[in-house]
Design an enzyme around this catalytic site. Structure first.
Site, PDB file in Angstrom:
ATOM      1  CB  VAL A 133      -5.280  12.436 -13.080  1.00  0.00           C
ATOM      2  CG1 VAL A 133      -5.197  13.108 -14.446  1.00  0.00           C
ATOM      3  CG2 VAL A 133      -3.915  12.443 -12.398  1.00  0.00           C
TER       4      VAL A 133
ATOM      5  N   GLY B  97      -0.245   1.411  -9.264  1.00  0.00           N
ATOM      6  CA  GLY B  97      -0.597  -0.009  -9.137  1.00  0.00           C
ATOM      7  C   GLY B  97       0.566  -0.858  -9.631  1.00  0.00           C
TER       8      GLY B  97
ATOM      9  CD  GLU C 221      -8.323 -16.148  -5.157  1.00  0.00           C
ATOM     10  OE1 GLU C 221      -7.465 -16.781  -5.767  1.00  0.00           O
ATOM     11  OE2 GLU C 221      -8.206 -14.942  -4.891  1.00  0.00           O
TER      12      GLU C 221
HETATM   13  C1  LIG Z   1     -10.209  -8.301  -5.789  1.00  0.00           C
HETATM   14  C2  LIG Z   1      -9.201  -8.502  -6.892  1.00  0.00           C
HETATM   15  C3  LIG Z   1      -8.490  -9.686  -6.953  1.00  0.00           C
HETATM   16  C4  LIG Z   1      -7.547  -9.898  -7.961  1.00  0.00           C
HETATM   17  N1  LIG Z   1      -6.836 -11.059  -7.986  1.00  0.00           N
HETATM   18  C5  LIG Z   1      -5.880 -11.236  -8.897  1.00  0.00           C
HETATM   19  C6  LIG Z   1      -5.061 -12.396  -8.884  1.00  0.00           C
HETATM   20  O1  LIG Z   1      -5.246 -13.276  -8.046  1.00  0.00           O
HETATM   21  N2  LIG Z   1      -4.063 -12.507  -9.815  1.00  0.00           N
HETATM   22  C7  LIG Z   1      -3.840 -11.520 -10.746  1.00  0.00           C
HETATM   23  O2  LIG Z   1      -2.914 -11.646 -11.535  1.00  0.00           O
HETATM   24  N3  LIG Z   1      -4.613 -10.421 -10.793  1.00  0.00           N
HETATM   25  C8  LIG Z   1      -5.609 -10.254  -9.895  1.00  0.00           C
HETATM   26  N4  LIG Z   1      -6.391  -9.127  -9.936  1.00  0.00           N
HETATM   27  C9  LIG Z   1      -6.181  -8.162 -11.025  1.00  0.00           C
HETATM   28  C10 LIG Z   1      -4.963  -7.298 -10.769  1.00  0.00           C
HETATM   29  O3  LIG Z   1      -5.015  -6.776  -9.468  1.00  0.00           O
HETATM   30  C11 LIG Z   1      -4.924  -6.188 -11.801  1.00  0.00           C
HETATM   31  O4  LIG Z   1      -4.828  -6.769 -13.072  1.00  0.00           O
HETATM   32  C12 LIG Z   1      -3.745  -5.257 -11.581  1.00  0.00           C
HETATM   33  O5  LIG Z   1      -3.884  -4.586 -10.353  1.00  0.00           O
HETATM   34  C13 LIG Z   1      -3.622  -4.242 -12.713  1.00  0.00           C
HETATM   35  O6  LIG Z   1      -2.585  -3.371 -12.426  1.00  0.00           O
HETATM   36  P1  LIG Z   1      -2.669  -1.839 -12.899  1.00  0.00           P
HETATM   37  O7  LIG Z   1      -1.375  -1.215 -12.463  1.00  0.00           O
HETATM   38  O8  LIG Z   1      -3.046  -1.779 -14.322  1.00  0.00           O
HETATM   39  O9  LIG Z   1      -3.873  -1.224 -12.089  1.00  0.00           O
HETATM   40  P2  LIG Z   1      -4.085  -1.120 -10.512  1.00  0.00           P
HETATM   41  O10 LIG Z   1      -3.238  -2.071  -9.785  1.00  0.00           O
HETATM   42  O11 LIG Z   1      -5.558  -1.172 -10.314  1.00  0.00           O
HETATM   43  O12 LIG Z   1      -3.571   0.348 -10.164  1.00  0.00           O
HETATM   44  C14 LIG Z   1      -4.205   1.511 -10.625  1.00  0.00           C
HETATM   45  C15 LIG Z   1      -3.791   2.671  -9.732  1.00  0.00           C
HETATM   46  O13 LIG Z   1      -4.233   3.874 -10.332  1.00  0.00           O
HETATM   47  C16 LIG Z   1      -4.797   4.728  -9.350  1.00  0.00           C
HETATM   48  N5  LIG Z   1      -5.764   5.600 -10.036  1.00  0.00           N
HETATM   49  C17 LIG Z   1      -6.837   5.223 -10.763  1.00  0.00           C
HETATM   50  N6  LIG Z   1      -7.451   6.291 -11.294  1.00  0.00           N
HETATM   51  C18 LIG Z   1      -6.743   7.370 -10.887  1.00  0.00           C
HETATM   52  C19 LIG Z   1      -6.886   8.760 -11.101  1.00  0.00           C
HETATM   53  N7  LIG Z   1      -7.854   9.262 -11.879  1.00  0.00           N
HETATM   54  N8  LIG Z   1      -6.010   9.601 -10.507  1.00  0.00           N
HETATM   55  C20 LIG Z   1      -5.012   9.116  -9.724  1.00  0.00           C
HETATM   56  N9  LIG Z   1      -4.833   7.800  -9.496  1.00  0.00           N
HETATM   57  C21 LIG Z   1      -5.680   6.932 -10.070  1.00  0.00           C
HETATM   58  C22 LIG Z   1      -5.428   3.771  -8.350  1.00  0.00           C
HETATM   59  O14 LIG Z   1      -5.567   4.384  -7.076  1.00  0.00           O
HETATM   60  C23 LIG Z   1      -4.424   2.607  -8.349  1.00  0.00           C
HETATM   61  O15 LIG Z   1      -3.431   2.781  -7.369  1.00  0.00           O
HETATM   62  C24 LIG Z   1      -7.339  -8.886  -8.940  1.00  0.00           C
HETATM   63  C25 LIG Z   1      -8.058  -7.692  -8.876  1.00  0.00           C
HETATM   64  C26 LIG Z   1      -8.983  -7.506  -7.868  1.00  0.00           C
HETATM   65  C27 LIG Z   1      -9.765  -6.220  -7.792  1.00  0.00           C
END
Ligand SMILES: Cc1cc2nc3c(=O)[nH]c(=O)nc-3n(C[C@H](O)[C@H](O)[C@H](O)COP(=O)(O)OP(=O)(O)OC[C@H]3O[C@@H](n4cnc5c(N)ncnc54)[C@H](O)[C@@H]3O)c2cc1C
Length: 425
Positions: free
Chosen positions: A83, A17, A174
């Site tokens: 995982v 992500g 949104e």
């Molecule tokens: C609908 C929606 C709208 C949003 N709008 C906004 C916005 O407008 N502005 C903003 O700043 N934030 C927004 N957010 C929040 C933002 O998307 C998150 O804060 C951000 O994605 C966090 O990043 P991350 O890398 O921590 O997790 P993520 O981007 O969620 O990435 C996690 C990754 O880990 C992978 N994963 C999870 N568990 C496992 C596992 N067990 N094994 C292998 N892979 C795994 C998933 O497939 C994913 O690719 C929004 C979220 C959503 C759901």
């Protein structure tokens, strides 16, 4: 899991992500074997998922293959896997395609939808956390329109055309705005024999205002924009149950609806195996120190939404939005270089660049540190920021042309039903 043998140390990142990708991108000079594992082979730009759900964008414009994003890294391996368990004592992780040992481990798994333990809601409501779920909402909504067009029963039609969005945060706001624009500009042309006034959009929020994490100004403006678009807003209202047809509210009143999107909360996508003390149980987030190191472990880190870092300024951890995830990923990359060279690591400090949400054409709200504004300029800023934040030049171009086309034609062209008729993806 099969990986080339090497005498280099192995760094494993779980999750591609915002956090995992920004970390990996900055590691090109680190002399390790880098392995990124994700259950999807693409990175998802979650802030625009609601546009996929409402036919504004095709999914390939907001998702990008992980192998392509990281193609410039040497000694990099991607594995498509989920995982399941971490054995910290033996530095070993278990996945659905086999086991893998690590020297350094970074957990960047983000969050998953929180139904707060309500199994019936979890079974019948539609979550919107990933591309298949967003596509599912799109198909399901359009299928219900097709059914309504063929129905002579007023009550059945009302239920098919009643849209409930639960959660008045940016996602709910949104999504409601985009649904209202479909009702205003698109559906009347597609379904000429339906009385489009029978379509209702209800937005439910448990707090006493929309966009609770944003300013009062943003809440008031977003409320006014949504009301102008005809969205019915229910504040101080919780959805206590949903059986697929009847929505029950906290005051025990009910309404019929075949479409309920759940955007009311998230919980950490934790992985089993680490000590119970390293987890904030009610949030499912891993407690980390200022170096993003998980409490109780020297070589296991957590970044992004799954990480809970308590600081003077952020006593309840950083907000679960993209910027902390990106900044923690980049910061940890620098710290890993220090760690591997035997140098001291530097503490993380978050630079809050502000928050924003859009309600639709020419309508958005922006909160910067000292400046709060709304309307056309805010909408323009929202579009620019999101366009620039998208991963991949191609995606930026595609999204830009889609938005321009939709703006000029009052259209949302991706109105395709591509999945079987079911509520859940
Ligand atoms: C609908 C929606 C709208 C949003 N709008 C906004 C916005 O407008 N502005 C903003 O700043 N934030 C927004 N957010 C929040 C933002 O998307 C998150 O804060 C951000 O994605 C966090 O990043 P991350 O890398 O921590 O997790 P993520 O981007 O969620 O990435 C996690 C990754 O880990 C992978 N994963 C999870 N568990 C496992 C596992 N067990 N094994 C292998 N892979 C795994 C998933 O497939 C994913 O690719 C929004 C979220 C959503 C759901």
């Amino acid at each position: 899991m099969n990986l080339p043998r090497t005498d280099k140390k192995r760094l494993v990142i779980i999750g591609g992500g915002f956090a995992g990708i920004s970390l990996a991108k900055k590691l090109k000079d680190l002399d390790v074997q880098l392995v990124l594992i994700d259950k999807h082979n693409y990175h998802t730009f979650q802030p625009l998922l609601y546009q996929v759900s409402t036919s504004g964008l095709e999914p390939d414009s907001i998702a990008y293959p992980i192998r392509k994003v990281l193609k410039r890294l040497h000694n990099f391996h991607f594995r498509l896997a989920s995982v399941e368990h971490i054995d910290a004592e033996n530095r070993n992780i278990t996945t659905n395609i086999g086991n893998l040992t690590y020297d350094y481990l970074v957990i960047a798994t983000g969050t998953e939808t929180n139904f707060f333990g309500n199994e019936e809601v979890a079974k019948n409501a539609m979550p919107m956390k990933n591309v298949p779920q967003a596509l599912n909402i799109r198909s399901y909504m359009l299928q219900n329109f097709e059914k309504a067009d063929d129905s002579e029963d007023y009550d059945e039609r009302k239920s098919l055309l009643n849209f409930c969005v639960v959660g008045g945060g940016p996602t709910g706001v949104e999504l409601s705005g985009a649904l209202a624009e479909l009702k205003q500009n698109v559906f009347p042309k597609d379904y000429r024999h339906l009385n489009i006034d029978e379509m209702e959009i209800h937005l439910f929020e448990g707090a006493d205002r929309l966009l609770p994490p944003m300013s009062e100004h943003a809440s008031e403006k977003a409320t006014a924009f949504l009301e102008e678009l005809g969205v019915q807003i229910h504040l101080n209202t919780l959805v206590s149950n949903y059986d697929g047809d009847t929505v029950t509210l906290s005051d025990d009143s009910t309404m019929r609806s075949k479409n309920l999107v759940w955007a009311a909360g998230v919980t950490g996508a934790k992985i089993e195996g680490l000590k119970a003390e390293s987890l904030v149980e009610k949030l499912n987030r891993f407690k980390v120190d200022r170096f993003n190191r998980i409490e109780g472990y020297d070589t296991i880190f957590a970044i992004g939404d799954i990480a809970y870092m308590e600081t003077e300024e952020y006593k309840a951890g950083h907000p679960q939005v993209a910027q902390p995830a990106i900044q923690q990923g980049e910061h940890l990359a620098d710290n890993l270089v220090h760690l591997i060279k035997g140098e001291p690591m530097k503490p993380f400090s978050y630079n809050d660049k502000g928050t924003m949400a859009t309600v639709g054409r020419n309508r958005a709200v922006v909160d910067l540190k000292k400046l709060k504004f709304s309307g056309f300029f805010a909408w323009f800023v929202w579009m620019f920021v999101h366009l620039m934040a998208l991963v991949g030049f191609r995606n930026r171009v595609v999204v830009f042309f889609n938005w321009a086309y939709n703006y000029i034609n009052y259209d949302k062209a991706a109105r395709l039903i591509v999945r079987p008729y079911k509520t859940r993806a």
